[in-house]
Design an enzyme around this catalytic site. Structure first.
Site, PDB file in Angstrom:
ATOM      1  NE  ARG A 176      -9.473 -15.751 -10.148  1.00 46.33           N
ATOM      2  CZ  ARG A 176      -9.270 -14.936  -9.112  1.00 46.33           C
ATOM      3  NH1 ARG A 176     -10.009 -15.061  -8.019  1.00 46.33           N
ATOM      4  NH2 ARG A 176      -8.346 -13.992  -9.178  1.00 46.33           N
ATOM      5  CE  LYS A 184      -7.036  -9.722  -9.302  1.00 46.71           C
ATOM      6  NZ  LYS A 184      -7.111  -9.567  -7.821  1.00 46.71           N
ATOM      7  CE1 TYR A 191     -13.555 -10.401  -4.810  1.00 44.75           C
ATOM      8  CE2 TYR A 191     -13.060 -11.801  -6.701  1.00 44.75           C
ATOM      9  CZ  TYR A 191     -13.571 -11.645  -5.426  1.00 44.75           C
ATOM     10  OH  TYR A 191     -14.100 -12.727  -4.768  1.00 44.75           O
ATOM     11  CG  HIS A 231      -8.605  -5.810  -4.320  1.00 44.42           C
ATOM     12  ND1 HIS A 231      -8.961  -6.122  -3.024  1.00 44.42           N
ATOM     13  CD2 HIS A 231      -8.881  -6.912  -5.066  1.00 44.42           C
ATOM     14  CE1 HIS A 231      -9.418  -7.367  -2.979  1.00 44.42           C
ATOM     15  NE2 HIS A 231      -9.383  -7.854  -4.209  1.00 44.42           N
ATOM     16  CD  GLU A 235     -12.746  -5.037  -3.834  1.00 47.79           C
ATOM     17  OE1 GLU A 235     -12.236  -3.936  -4.092  1.00 47.79           O
ATOM     18  OE2 GLU A 235     -13.200  -5.806  -4.713  1.00 47.79           O
ATOM     19  CG  ASP A 291      -5.519  -9.051  -4.317  1.00 46.54           C
ATOM     20  OD1 ASP A 291      -4.967  -8.728  -5.375  1.00 46.54           O
ATOM     21  OD2 ASP A 291      -6.043 -10.164  -4.142  1.00 46.54           O
TER      22      ASP A 291
END
Length: 372
Positions: free
Chosen positions: A15, A75, A94, A96, A118, A270
């Protein structure tokens, strides 16, 4: 504002943070965008596509991190990327953080302003920047589970939907939120015997209204969870506590007593995973076996379908990118309480309560952090 888009470097992550369409929107508002060469290769877009949209193209991530005011990724930054972050630089991706103490420490030490997709909320409820990837991951979970159930991959040797005269596989979906709903949609379409567990009565009611008798909805208690996991052919872990580590609902003892050749697809990986036996895997080596149970725990599942995932993600992140670029992060976060929920780390402080509690940091209110 100068926006930078490095190429993703996580294992089998294809991505990209911005599509050429998003770049054109950003440049049209008077901002500059620099992308790393070949960053759009995984979604079928070339450097020339990005140049046509108004971006500059450079060879290295170092050039981007050294000059950009805001880094847009997909990511979480890997260790080498985190080392390039600088004080006051905006990171929008993101993260996490709750199950990742090393990343959290590096982000705190960097002094950067780190906004996590997120945990951004919506005026209508939910997590709108997580939702597109939850939809993709939920749908992929059934595909991955069906593949893992095949005997050559360690599974029971079952066809998910069976055939006339032969029972279909029992699929147990733990959690009826966004991931669980989309996993259910695909599992029902493939003809599986689907059981969905959740602890929220309103969510169960909504699930019933959507699927009716096509599935079996169950209020999740310890007894119900144990019974259905032990009798499942395929378990989909679809639980989420926003910003916090996932609860370990499937114990190691339960895994020992599951059917040999059963499969667990832990979409919650995740956030640390919802099974005690789960550990993160990659698209290169997606599965492993514990007590004869196949575990699929890929931490970036939507990266396997980058074209669909990137465009779905940009549809919801672009307005926030533009807001941050137009106003600067302090004003943008002050004006939008829902975007402010995405602020996880700010100039050396953890500003998301669940992350602070899980990892032992002193929590700083995000409004206070904006005054630093």
């Amino acid at each position: 504002m100068h926006v930078g888009v490095p190429k993703e470097i996580k294992n089998h992550e294809y991505r990209v943070g911005m599509t050429p369409t998003s770049v054109r929107e950003m440049v049209g508002r008077g901002h500059s965008v620099t992308v790393q060469t070949n960053c759009g290769e995984g979604i079928g877009r070339t450097d020339d596509d990005y140049r046509a949209a108004g971006a500059s193209v450079v060879d290295s991530a170092q050039e981007i991190f050294a000059t950009a005011d805001m880094i847009v990724k997909v990511k979480e930054p890997q260790a080498g990327e985190r080392a390039m972050l600088r004080e006051g630089q905006i990171l929008f991706t993101y993260l996490h953080l709750a199950p990742d103490p090393e990343q959290t420490k590096d982000l705190v030490d960097s002094g950067a302003v780190c906004i996590a997709y997120e945990t951004v909320t919506s005026p209508f409820g939910g997590l709108p920047l997580l939702a597109p990837m939850s939809k993709v991951a939920g749908r992929m979970a059934i595909q991955a589970g069906a593949y893992a159930l095949e005997h050559p991959h360690g599974g029971l040797g079952m066809l998910l939907g069976g055939v006339p005269g032969v029972d279909p596989a029992k699929v147990v979906v733990i959690g009826a939120g966004m991931v669980g709903t989309h996993a259910t949609h695909i599992a029902v379409g493939m003809g599986a015997d689907v059981w969905v567990l959740d602890r929220n009565s309103e969510v169960i009611e909504k699930h019933w209204e959507q699927f009716g008798r096509a599935t079996n909805s169950v209020y999740s208690t310890a007894d119900a969870l144990e019974h259905h996991v032990l009798t499942a052919d395929l378990v989909i872990g679809a639980v989420l506590i926003p910003g916090a580590s996932a609860p370990k609902l499937i114990t190691a003892e339960m895994v020992k007593n599951m059917k040999p050749g059963a499969v667990i697809v832990d979409v919650a990986i995740d956030q640390g995973g919802c099974s005690e036996t789960s550990r993160a895997t990659t698209h290169a080596e997606p599965t492993y076996i514990v007590d004869d149970v196949v575990h699929y725990c890929v931490a970036n599942m939507p990266g396997g379908v980058p074209r669909t995932s990137t465009y779905a993600l940009n549809n919801v992140t672009l307005p926030h990118m533009l807001n941050l670029a137009d106003k600067g992060y302090k004003q943008a976060l002050t004006d939008d309480e829902h975007l402010l929920e995405g602020l996880n780390v700010c100039k050396g402080h953890v500003t998301y309560r669940e992350v602070a509690e899980d990892l032992g940091y002193t929590y700083m209110d995000p409004q206070s952090a904006l005054k630093l």
